[in-house]
Enzyme design. Structure first.
Site, mmCIF file in Angstrom:
data_model
loop_
_atom_site.group_PDB
_atom_site.id
_atom_site.type_symbol
_atom_site.label_atom_id
_atom_site.label_comp_id
_atom_site.label_asym_id
_atom_site.label_seq_id
_atom_site.Cartn_x
_atom_site.Cartn_y
_atom_site.Cartn_z
ATOM 1 N N ARG A 1 0.808 -1.212 0.000
ATOM 2 C CA ARG A 1 0.000 0.000 0.000
ATOM 3 C C ARG A 1 0.842 1.263 0.000
ATOM 4 O O ARG A 1 0.340 2.348 -0.259
ATOM 5 C CB ARG A 1 -0.908 0.011 1.228
ATOM 6 C CG ARG A 1 -1.810 -1.175 1.343
ATOM 7 C CD ARG A 1 -2.441 -1.198 2.720
ATOM 8 N NE ARG A 1 -3.505 -0.227 2.797
ATOM 9 C CZ ARG A 1 -4.776 -0.513 2.595
ATOM 10 N NH1 ARG A 1 -5.137 -1.739 2.298
ATOM 11 N NH2 ARG A 1 -5.700 0.408 2.693
ATOM 12 N N TRP B 1 2.948 6.177 1.888
ATOM 13 C CA TRP B 1 3.028 6.555 0.481
ATOM 14 C C TRP B 1 2.782 8.057 0.448
ATOM 15 O O TRP B 1 1.699 8.523 0.768
ATOM 16 C CB TRP B 1 1.979 5.808 -0.343
ATOM 17 C CG TRP B 1 2.124 5.942 -1.833
ATOM 18 C CD1 TRP B 1 2.806 5.114 -2.676
ATOM 19 C CD2 TRP B 1 1.550 6.961 -2.663
ATOM 20 N NE1 TRP B 1 2.693 5.549 -3.965
ATOM 21 C CE2 TRP B 1 1.931 6.679 -3.987
ATOM 22 C CE3 TRP B 1 0.772 8.089 -2.417
ATOM 23 C CZ2 TRP B 1 1.548 7.482 -5.067
ATOM 24 C CZ3 TRP B 1 0.388 8.887 -3.480
ATOM 25 C CH2 TRP B 1 0.774 8.578 -4.797
ATOM 26 N N ASN C 1 -3.847 7.771 7.365
ATOM 27 C CA ASN C 1 -4.012 7.578 5.934
ATOM 28 C C ASN C 1 -5.061 8.554 5.455
ATOM 29 O O ASN C 1 -6.131 8.658 6.042
ATOM 30 C CB ASN C 1 -4.455 6.149 5.623
ATOM 31 C CG ASN C 1 -4.818 5.989 4.156
ATOM 32 O OD1 ASN C 1 -4.212 6.613 3.296
ATOM 33 N ND2 ASN C 1 -5.810 5.175 3.874
ATOM 34 N N GLY C 2 -4.764 9.285 4.374
ATOM 35 C CA GLY C 2 -5.722 10.238 3.840
ATOM 36 C C GLY C 2 -5.066 11.578 3.584
ATOM 37 O O GLY C 2 -3.843 11.717 3.577
ATOM 38 N N GLU D 1 -4.089 -0.784 -21.780
ATOM 39 C CA GLU D 1 -3.697 -1.558 -20.604
ATOM 40 C C GLU D 1 -2.281 -2.099 -20.746
ATOM 41 O O GLU D 1 -1.503 -2.095 -19.783
ATOM 42 C CB GLU D 1 -4.685 -2.707 -20.376
ATOM 43 C CG GLU D 1 -4.347 -3.615 -19.208
ATOM 44 C CD GLU D 1 -4.339 -2.922 -17.857
ATOM 45 O OE1 GLU D 1 -3.864 -3.546 -16.888
ATOM 46 O OE2 GLU D 1 -4.797 -1.756 -17.761
ATOM 47 N N GLU E 1 4.090 0.981 -15.553
ATOM 48 C CA GLU E 1 3.978 0.797 -14.106
ATOM 49 C C GLU E 1 5.173 0.078 -13.509
ATOM 50 O O GLU E 1 5.700 0.493 -12.473
ATOM 51 C CB GLU E 1 2.714 -0.013 -13.780
ATOM 52 C CG GLU E 1 1.426 0.750 -13.809
ATOM 53 C CD GLU E 1 0.250 -0.136 -13.442
ATOM 54 O OE1 GLU E 1 -0.542 0.257 -12.570
ATOM 55 O OE2 GLU E 1 0.127 -1.229 -14.031
ATOM 56 N N HIS F 1 -0.803 11.574 -37.148
ATOM 57 C CA HIS F 1 -1.185 12.966 -36.904
ATOM 58 C C HIS F 1 -0.260 13.588 -35.862
ATOM 59 O O HIS F 1 -0.702 14.163 -34.872
ATOM 60 C CB HIS F 1 -2.644 13.045 -36.456
ATOM 61 C CG HIS F 1 -3.612 12.649 -37.519
ATOM 62 N ND1 HIS F 1 -3.925 13.466 -38.592
ATOM 63 C CD2 HIS F 1 -4.316 11.505 -37.709
ATOM 64 C CE1 HIS F 1 -4.789 12.846 -39.382
ATOM 65 N NE2 HIS F 1 -5.042 11.642 -38.868
ATOM 66 N N LYS G 1 -1.147 0.414 -4.233
ATOM 67 C CA LYS G 1 -2.076 -0.553 -4.804
ATOM 68 C C LYS G 1 -3.408 0.072 -5.174
ATOM 69 O O LYS G 1 -3.993 -0.266 -6.187
ATOM 70 C CB LYS G 1 -2.270 -1.701 -3.815
ATOM 71 C CG LYS G 1 -3.179 -2.812 -4.315
ATOM 72 C CD LYS G 1 -2.606 -3.474 -5.552
ATOM 73 C CE LYS G 1 -3.488 -4.588 -6.049
ATOM 74 N NZ LYS G 1 -3.098 -5.048 -7.380
#
Length: 604
Positions: free
Chosen positions: A36, A82, A106-107, A477, A484, A500, A599
């Site tokens: 996380r 993070w 967290n937040g 994707e 990533e 283009h 995550k």
């Protein structure tokens, strides 16, 4: 089962109080939550009536070297960070202490700067979390009552937060407070816990309580009391069905590779839940009642929506669009007829997606969630919910959750096609869904060609993906996966759009990976391949068509097993997941925990 994040939360929180020494429990919990966030880690615990704080920069293993697991402490909190407010550094690592209060957070506290500007206090960090500790300490000094102080805190702080809190005056109590960031209370025998997610505590208890917004908990070793607006309330104690062994790496070098190889089984479970005995499960919505479909997600979930858009429009002939949640929530949204709004989120807690859901509900529109995590916020608030059967996904870059989400959306598109066109035969398509796990298993048994391609491109600085229609959605994707985990610059373009302007970036030996599975547009994409070859591109093609006779088109040709269009994209994506993995592995990257990524994003 409460949410197990994809994508959870940006930071990881764990706390415990009981009869067992807390430091080993906290370290164990942090290791389970390291996906996380991991720019720093720290813990605080009572030791001799005082709160001791230890922090370390980087991974949890660095913190482990700094603490004594045998310390005689039975109450503590811990955190993996993070960075969202304040650069990654030791001073910004959690926990933060102000006066009697020590907390992990967290937040994002949106009014932190405003509070800071009027505070007569010298802050030691650049974080909004220290500001929150300051506010709680101030309110505690005024009230001398933690329940009252935390209740008032809800009125003073703006933004999102999940706190685990220690008060130096109360060496037997752990406090928790939550708003718009996930937090659970683990209920054990003579021990209780607080955590961001079930995996942090699953080795100790399966019983848990979900904290709702603006609820607070007072926790000691034998009791959990939950309050809302200062009044005690009764909360349901739930039981998780998460298997503690599901998060083991099982001999793989990385969780990502393990999860890639789990896809045949996770897809089988997801498909069999929604299609059985030649019919769609009765829980699926009647789609013919809607004039349009809107699909909302972030990152890979948005890319699932892009594939879904092609399937709904090309086969069900239903007007459909896919939207990036962080844009949709602030736009003036115009709907066509009666819409069904579909929200996709692995964790069920993605902040922007959740905000869009709440916005749409205010309009009185029908909503459907596709999530992995039962009882998560999006699952609880959506009108209907379909759970994928992906199980825990530890690697930051999603693989099995993406394909399971895509399988669900493809089945919904198939159902819409059948409802709008009674002459359409669903049986052959359903058979393709049931064959899919076996086909993927065979694909995964021999990935030598994908390894070889990775060996040839892993040192490149720019890689481009080309496709049209549904193939372009796959490219999105594939490019994201490569970016990533390998940190290489990669872009996905609709094949006809490259000329283009962007074709000017194609130089000698620039890898261009083309996806060609849609027969209606294959010849057009091949023409675009010839255009980049004329500029010196190193051409790699993933296709269901036999192009072996024209080897001037490619350096590598990957022949993808041909499947029904409703499942074809899943097969291609799995191969491209492998390519991203091997490129990253060749570059020595941190595959499961890429730099700067978490995550799941539960902050705006």
């Amino acid at each position: 089962m409460y949410h197990f994040s994809e994508g959870g939360s940006m930071c990881g929180i764990v706390g415990c109080v009981g009869k067992e020494k807390c430091v080993p429990i906290l370290l164990d919990g942090l290791k389970s939550l390291e996906y996380r966030g991991y720019d720093s880690a720290g813990m605080a615990y009572f030791n001799g009536g005082q709160i001791a704080i230890t922090k370390a920069f980087g991974h949890v293993s660095n913190l482990e070297k700094e603490v004594n697991p045998g310390v005689n402490s039975f109450l503590g909190i811990a955190h993996t960070r993070w960075a969202t407010n304040g650069a990654p550094s030791l001073k910004n690592a959690h926990p933060h202490r102000v006066g009697k209060i020590t907390l992990v957070h967290n937040g994002i506290i949106e009014n932190a700067d405003e509070i800071k500007s009027r505070a007569n206090y010298s802050f030691q960090s650049d974080t909004d979390s220290e500001v929150a500790a300051f506010v709680i300490n101030k309110l505690y000094e005024e009230t001398h009552d933690m329940v009252q102080a935390l209740t008032l805190c809800n009125k003073e702080l703006e933004g999102s937060y999940a706190f685990a809190i220690l008060n130096e005056d109360e060496p037997t109590k752990l406090y928790a407070l939550k708003k718009s960031s996930p937090l659970i209370i683990g209920v054990g025998e003579h021990e209780n816990f607080v955590a961001s997610d079930i995996p942090a505590i699953i080795s100790y208890t399966r019983k848990y309580i979900i904290l709702e917004d603006e609820e607070l908990a007072v926790i000691d070793e034998d009791k959990v009391s939950v309050y809302r607006d200062g009044r005690a309330i009764t909360k349901e104690v739930r039981t998780s069905n998460l298997d503690a062994t599901a998060t083991r790496i099982d001999g793989y070098r990385h969780y990502m590779m393990k999860e890639i190889h789990e896809q045949p089984e996770t897809l089988r479970k997801t498909i069999e839940k929604l299609i059985h005995n030649g019919s769609f499960d009765a829980s699926l919505p009647t789609l013919s009642q809607y004039d349009s479909v809107e699909i909302i997600g972030c990152g890979s979930a948005y890319h699932v929506g892009c594939v879904g858009k092609s399937l709904f429009q090309d086969y069900a002939h239903v007007f459909c669009n896919a939207f990036i949640a962080s844009e949709y929530r602030y736009e003036e949204n115009l709907h066509y007829g009666k819409p069904l709004i579909i929200f996709i989120s692995q964790s069920g807690e993605t902040a922007d997606t959740l905000a869009c859901l709440r916005k749409v509900k205010e309009e009185g529109l029908d909503t459907l969630a596709i999530v992995n995590t039962k009882e998560s916020s999006i699952a609880r608030e959506a009108g209907k919910v379909i759970y994928i059967e992906a199980g825990p996904e530890i690697a930051v870059a999603t693989t099995k959750a993406y394909t399971a989400q895509l399988a669900v959306l493809s089945i919904l598109a198939l159902k819409a096609t059948a409802e709008h066109n009674p002459e359409f035969s669903v049986s052959p398509v359903m058979e393709s869904f049931f064959r899919l796990p076996m086909v993927l298993q065979k694909v995964l048994e021999d990935d030598s060609q994908i390894r070889d391609i990775a060996d040839h491109i892993y040192q490149e600085h720019d890689i481009f993906f080309l496709g049209r229609k549904v193939d372009y959605a796959i490219c999105l994707e594939a490019s994201l996966k490569l970016k990533e985990i390998s940190y290489l610059h990669s872009e996905a373009y609709p094949a006809g759009e490259l000329k283009h302007g962007t074709i000017s970036l194609i130089r000698d030996k620039t890898p261009v990976i083309s996806i060609i599975t849609d027969p209606s547009i294959a010849s057009k994409t091949i023409s675009n391949v010839k255009e980049v070859l004329a500029r010196g591109a190193y051409s790699i093609i993933f296709t269901t068509f036999d192009l072996e006779s024209d080897d001037s088109l490619y350096e590598y040709l990957v022949l993808v097993p041909k499947m029904d269009p409703f499942v074809q994209s899943i097969v291609v994506v799995v191969l491209l997941q492998l390519l991203a993995y091997y490129v990253a592995d060749n570059n020595g990257c941190s595959i499961d925990k890429p730099k700067n990524l978490a995550k799941s994003v539960t902050v705006e």
